[in-house]
Design an enzyme around this catalytic site. Structure first.
Site, mmCIF file in Angstrom:
data_model
loop_
_atom_site.group_PDB
_atom_site.id
_atom_site.type_symbol
_atom_site.label_atom_id
_atom_site.label_comp_id
_atom_site.label_asym_id
_atom_site.label_seq_id
_atom_site.Cartn_x
_atom_site.Cartn_y
_atom_site.Cartn_z
ATOM 1 N N HIS A 396 0.813 -1.216 0.000
ATOM 2 C CA HIS A 396 0.000 0.000 0.000
ATOM 3 C C HIS A 396 0.847 1.267 0.000
ATOM 4 C CE1 HIS A 396 -3.810 1.785 -0.082
ATOM 5 N NE2 HIS A 396 -4.425 1.126 0.888
ATOM 6 N N ASP A 400 -2.177 1.973 -4.862
ATOM 7 C CA ASP A 400 -3.442 2.436 -4.315
ATOM 8 C C ASP A 400 -4.493 1.333 -4.391
ATOM 9 O OD1 ASP A 400 -2.405 4.961 -3.821
ATOM 10 O OD2 ASP A 400 -2.990 5.718 -5.797
#
Length: 424
Positions: A396, A400
Site C-alpha cells: 500500500h 493504491d
C-alpha cells in the site's frame, strides 16, 4: 598419516559468512572423495560441501545453526600419506539446493524427489533404539508424513545420509506392521506428555527472516475477487484433448501467467520493485513471474523469465521444468531470483481465501484459491458454474487500493472471456 583441514570455501558473490545448516558426517566416520560433508546456507542457496579427499573425520569445525566466516576451519580429516598438516578450501560446491524464502504459499505440496533414484528402503529389524529425547534427522515433509501415519520417528530406521529418515523408510516401517496405526484402538486415547524442540536454522530460519522482514517493511493489504472459470476450464480441456499428446498437458497456471502479462500492459505499476531505502520505484517492461513452489526443504520461488514472450505451452513447460528443479534441489540461484511479480497457489488445498505475503521488493502477489462448482444465477437462471477466488496482496506504500482492485478486475475479465487473452 596426515591431517587434511578443509576450510569454508568462498562461494562467491562477495559472501563473507555462511550458516552451517547440517552435517552429513560425524567424528569417526570414513568418507570418500566427493561425499557430501555438510550443507551451508547463503542468502540465496543451500550449498552442499563435498570432500576433496578420502579419509576419517577427526574434528568438526562448528555446530548446525552456527554462522561461520569464509576461510574458517570446516572439518579435519585424517588421510593417508605424509604427516604434515594439509589445508584446503572445500572444492567448488557440486550442487546448490534452492532457497525460496520469500513467499507465503506454494504451487502444491508433495515430497520432493531426490537427485537420483534410491533403492527401496529395507527395515533392518523391528525398530531403532533411540533415546526418548533424541531427534532423528528428517525433512519437514517426512515429519508431517510420519505424524499423519501415526508413526514415532524415533522408532524408524533411517537409510539416508547420516541416518536421515526418508519417505521410503516410513513405507518400509509400515510394511513391517510396526506403525502406531496398527496398535490397539485404546492406544489412540493414551495420555501423551512428550515434547519436541526444533531449532530454527538453515532454510527455516531464512524463511522466517524473510517473512518477518516483508511484513514489517511493507504495508500489506489484500483484495479478494470471485472469478467464473467455467469458460477457461472448458478451453483448457479442449486444448489438452487436441494437443495434449503432442505439446503436453496444460494446467491453469499458464493461463494465469498469460492473464498477468496482458493485464500488466494497462497496470505497469504492479510489475515493479520498490527500494524503500533509496525511495525509488522501478517499473519493468519484462515480466518475470515468480511461481511459488513447495518442497521438502521449504518454500522457493523459481522464476519464469520473460513471460511476456512465451506461449501457453512454453510457459507450461517452463513452469514444470522449474518446479521439478526446485523440488529436486537443482534450481540455480539465477533461477530463484529476479522476479517482478509472484503467482502463488495452493492447488486443490487452496481454500476459499488466503492472505499472501509479498515477495519483497515486489509490490504485488496474486494468490489462487481452489476451483469449486457452485449454483450461480446467470441471466435469471440458476446454473452450475466453476468458481475460483483470487486472493492477492499489494504494498500500500506504492499501490493504491483502487488500482489494485481494477488490476484484479482486469484479470477477472480476461479469464472469464478467455479469447481476450490472445487478442492483440
Amino acid at each position: 598419516m596426515g591431517t587434511h583441514v578443509i576450510k569454508m570455501p568462498d562461494i562467491g558473490e562477495g559472501i563473507a559468512e555462511v550458516e552451517l545448516s547440517q552435517w552429513h558426517v560425524k567424528v569417526g566416520d570414513l568418507v570418500v572423495e566427493d561425499q557430501v560433508l555438510a550443507d551451508v546456507m547463503t542468502d540465496k542457496a543451500m550449498v552442499d560441501i563435498p570432500s576433496p579427499v578420502n579419509g576419517k573425520v577427526i574434528a568438526l569445525g562448528g555446530q548446525p545453526g552456527e554462522v561461520m566466516a569464509v576461510g574458517s576451519v570446516l572439518i579435519s580429516i585424517e588421510v593417508e600419506g605424509a604427516g604434515n598438516l594439509k589445508e584446503s578450501a572445500a572444492p567448488v560446491p557440486v550442487k546448490e539446493a534452492p532457497v525460496a524464502p520469500k513467499v507465503e504459499a506454494a504451487v502444491e505440496s508433495k515430497p520432493a524427489a531426490t537427485a537420483a533414484p534410491r533403492p527401496a528402503a529395507v527395515c533392518q529389524g523391528p525398530m531403532v533404539a533411540r533415546e526418548a529425547d533424541e531427534r532423528p534427522l528428517a525433512s519437514p515433509a517426512v515429519r508431517k508424513h510420519a505424524l499423519d501415519l501415526g508413526i514415532q520417528l524415533r522408532l524408524v530406521r533411517g537409510t539416508g545420509p547420516a541416518g536421515r529418515v526418508l519417505h521410503e523408510d516410513l513405507e518400509a516401517y509400515l510394511a513391517q506392521g510396526q506403525s502406531n496405526a496398527s496398535a490397539p484402538a485404546a492406544a489412540a486415547y493414551a495420555q501423551r506428555n512428550d515434547e519436541e524442540q526444533i531449532q530454527v536454522i538453515g532454510m527455516r530460519r531464512k524463511i522466517a527472516q524473510r517473512m518477518q522482514d516483508a511484513t514489517q517493511r511493507a504495508a500489506h493489504f489484500s483484495y479478494v475477487e470471485e472469478i467464473d472459470v467455467t469458460a477457461i476450464e472448458e478451453l483448457r480441456a479442449h486444448l489438452n484433448e487436441k494437443h495434449g499428446a503432442s505439446r503436453g498437458k496444460l494446467t491453469l497456471l499458464p493461463f494465469l501467467v498469460r492473464a498477468l502479462v496482458v493485464a500488466l500492459r494497462d497496470f505497469p505499476q504492479m510489475n515493479a520493485r520498490y527500494d524503500d531505502e533509496a525511495q525509488v520505484i522501478t517499473r519493468l517492461g519484462a515480466v518475470h513471474v515468480g511461481v511459488a513452489t513447495q518442497s521438502d526443504v521449504g518454500l522457493m520461488v523459481p522464476v519464469v523469465r520473460h513471460a511476456e514472450a512465451r506461449s501457453l505451452w512454453d510457459s507450461a513447460a517452463e513452469i514444470s521444468r522449474l518446479a521439478n528443479a526446485a523440488r529436486n534441489g537443482k534450481a540455480s540461484r539465477d533461477e530463484l531470483s529476479g522476479s517482478t511479480i509472484t503467482l502463488t497457489s495452493l492447488g486443490a488445498l487452496g481454500g476459499i481465501v488466503s492472505t499472501p505475503v509479498l515477495n519483497l521488493p515486489e509490490v504485488a502477489i496474486v494468490g489462487v484459491n481452489k476451483i469449486v462448482e457452485r449454483p450461480m444465477v446467470v441471466k435469471g437462471q440458476v446454473v452450475i458454474r466453476k468458481m475460483m477466488n483470487l486472493s492477492s496482496s499489494f504494498d500500500h506504500r506504492v499501490v493504491d487500493g483502487m488500482d489494485a482492485a481494477l488490476f484484479i478486475q482486469a484479470i477477472r475479465g480476461l479469464l472469464e472471456q478467455p479469447a481476450t487473452l490472445f487478442v492483440e
